[in-house]
Design a protein around this motif. Structure first.
Motif, PDB file in Angstrom:
ATOM      1  N   ILE A 179      34.648  45.768  21.460  1.00 33.80           N
ATOM      2  CA  ILE A 179      35.016  46.634  22.582  1.00 33.80           C
ATOM      3  C   ILE A 179      34.604  45.988  23.906  1.00 33.80           C
ATOM      4  O   ILE A 179      35.345  46.033  24.890  1.00 33.80           O
ATOM      5  CB  ILE A 179      34.394  48.031  22.419  1.00 33.80           C
ATOM      6  CG1 ILE A 179      35.085  48.757  21.271  1.00 33.80           C
ATOM      7  CG2 ILE A 179      34.495  48.841  23.700  1.00 33.80           C
ATOM      8  CD1 ILE A 179      34.458  50.082  20.912  1.00 33.80           C
ATOM      9  N   GLY A 180      33.444  45.362  23.939  1.00 33.95           N
ATOM     10  CA  GLY A 180      32.994  44.690  25.159  1.00 33.95           C
ATOM     11  C   GLY A 180      33.895  43.536  25.542  1.00 33.95           C
ATOM     12  O   GLY A 180      34.249  43.360  26.712  1.00 33.95           O
ATOM     13  N   VAL A 181      34.285  42.730  24.567  1.00 36.57           N
ATOM     14  CA  VAL A 181      35.171  41.595  24.850  1.00 36.57           C
ATOM     15  C   VAL A 181      36.532  42.087  25.329  1.00 36.57           C
ATOM     16  O   VAL A 181      37.099  41.551  26.287  1.00 36.57           O
ATOM     17  CB  VAL A 181      35.301  40.697  23.600  1.00 36.57           C
ATOM     18  CG1 VAL A 181      36.413  39.671  23.766  1.00 36.57           C
ATOM     19  CG2 VAL A 181      33.982  40.008  23.320  1.00 36.57           C
ATOM     20  N   LEU A 182      37.066  43.112  24.679  1.00 39.55           N
ATOM     21  CA  LEU A 182      38.346  43.672  25.122  1.00 39.55           C
ATOM     22  C   LEU A 182      38.250  44.235  26.535  1.00 39.55           C
ATOM     23  O   LEU A 182      39.184  44.097  27.334  1.00 39.55           O
ATOM     24  CB  LEU A 182      38.817  44.759  24.145  1.00 39.55           C
ATOM     25  CG  LEU A 182      39.242  44.275  22.764  1.00 39.55           C
ATOM     26  CD1 LEU A 182      39.580  45.461  21.866  1.00 39.55           C
ATOM     27  CD2 LEU A 182      40.421  43.322  22.873  1.00 39.55           C
ATOM     28  N   GLY A 183      37.134  44.840  26.858  1.00 44.27           N
ATOM     29  CA  GLY A 183      36.929  45.357  28.213  1.00 44.27           C
ATOM     30  C   GLY A 183      36.882  44.244  29.245  1.00 44.27           C
ATOM     31  O   GLY A 183      37.433  44.370  30.348  1.00 44.27           O
TER      32      GLY A 183
ATOM     33  N   LYS B  90      46.030  40.751  38.420  1.00 48.08           N
ATOM     34  CA  LYS B  90      47.161  41.530  38.923  1.00 48.08           C
ATOM     35  C   LYS B  90      46.897  41.995  40.348  1.00 48.08           C
ATOM     36  O   LYS B  90      47.770  41.942  41.208  1.00 48.08           O
ATOM     37  CB  LYS B  90      47.400  42.732  38.004  1.00 48.08           C
ATOM     38  CG  LYS B  90      48.571  43.582  38.407  1.00 48.08           C
ATOM     39  CD  LYS B  90      48.752  44.733  37.427  1.00 48.08           C
ATOM     40  CE  LYS B  90      49.887  45.638  37.857  1.00 48.08           C
ATOM     41  NZ  LYS B  90      50.040  46.778  36.956  1.00 48.08           N
ATOM     42  N   LYS B  91      45.681  42.427  40.596  1.00 45.66           N
ATOM     43  CA  LYS B  91      45.300  42.898  41.924  1.00 45.66           C
ATOM     44  C   LYS B  91      45.405  41.764  42.946  1.00 45.66           C
ATOM     45  O   LYS B  91      45.906  41.958  44.054  1.00 45.66           O
ATOM     46  CB  LYS B  91      43.867  43.417  41.845  1.00 45.66           C
ATOM     47  CG  LYS B  91      43.369  44.147  43.030  1.00 45.66           C
ATOM     48  CD  LYS B  91      41.995  44.717  42.667  1.00 45.66           C
ATOM     49  CE  LYS B  91      41.205  45.105  43.842  1.00 45.66           C
ATOM     50  NZ  LYS B  91      39.873  45.557  43.493  1.00 45.66           N
ATOM     51  N   ASN B  92      44.952  40.560  42.571  1.00 47.41           N
ATOM     52  CA  ASN B  92      45.034  39.411  43.476  1.00 47.41           C
ATOM     53  C   ASN B  92      46.477  38.999  43.726  1.00 47.41           C
ATOM     54  O   ASN B  92      46.836  38.617  44.838  1.00 47.41           O
ATOM     55  CB  ASN B  92      44.244  38.236  42.907  1.00 47.41           C
ATOM     56  CG  ASN B  92      42.755  38.465  42.988  1.00 47.41           C
ATOM     57  OD1 ASN B  92      42.281  39.287  43.762  1.00 47.41           O
ATOM     58  ND2 ASN B  92      41.997  37.762  42.165  1.00 47.41           N
TER      59      ASN B  92
ATOM     60  N   ALA C 114      39.592  41.231  33.566  1.00 49.20           N
ATOM     61  CA  ALA C 114      40.092  39.971  34.132  1.00 49.20           C
ATOM     62  C   ALA C 114      41.583  40.072  34.429  1.00 49.20           C
ATOM     63  O   ALA C 114      42.051  39.619  35.485  1.00 49.20           O
ATOM     64  CB  ALA C 114      39.814  38.822  33.170  1.00 49.20           C
ATOM     65  N   LEU C 115      42.357  40.673  33.511  1.00 45.66           N
ATOM     66  CA  LEU C 115      43.787  40.839  33.753  1.00 45.66           C
ATOM     67  C   LEU C 115      44.054  41.769  34.933  1.00 45.66           C
ATOM     68  O   LEU C 115      44.946  41.519  35.753  1.00 45.66           O
ATOM     69  CB  LEU C 115      44.478  41.373  32.494  1.00 45.66           C
ATOM     70  CG  LEU C 115      44.506  40.418  31.305  1.00 45.66           C
ATOM     71  CD1 LEU C 115      45.103  41.103  30.091  1.00 45.66           C
ATOM     72  CD2 LEU C 115      45.279  39.158  31.655  1.00 45.66           C
TER      73      LEU C 115
END
Length: 108
Positions: A62-66, A76-78, A71-72
């Motif tokens: 769950i931590g890695v998926l978070g 997208k925001k950038n 990061a994605l």
């Protein structure tokens, strides 16, 4: 306006009460849990999972998926911010060549 400081006083009292309640519950849990922790200890030769148990592995996944989702989201925001900057900037055009006259002023 009646008692202007009264609202700030209430919020600080509420904050103190809630933090005191959390501290009291933490202390009660620590004191009450001492006996049960000693009773649940594993035998010396027993196999324990530690962090490699099923709950630990699920927490790691769950931590890695978070982290991947974060990061994605940041990428997208950038990209959206860069697109807004490009849209707001005036279109860059090449400067028009200026005709230079070949007349030379002569002094007679």
């Amino acid at each position: 306006m009646r008692n202007p400081d009264r609202t700030s006083y209430r919020s600080s009292v509420r904050t103190l009460r809630s933090s005191a309640a959390v501290a009291a519950l933490t202390i009660a849990a620590l004191v009450g849990g001492q006996g049960t922790a000693a009773a649940v200890q594993a035998e010396p030769n027993a196999m324990t999972f530690g962090l490699l148990g099923p709950v630990g592995l699920i927490a790691v996944v769950i931590g890695v998926l978070g982290m991947i989702a974060g990061a994605l989201r940041q990428r997208k925001k950038n990209r959206l911010a860069a697109a807004e900057v490009q849209a707001a900037a005036p279109a860059e055009t090449s400067p028009e060549p200026v005709a230079v006259s070949a007349k030379v002023a002569t002094v007679d």
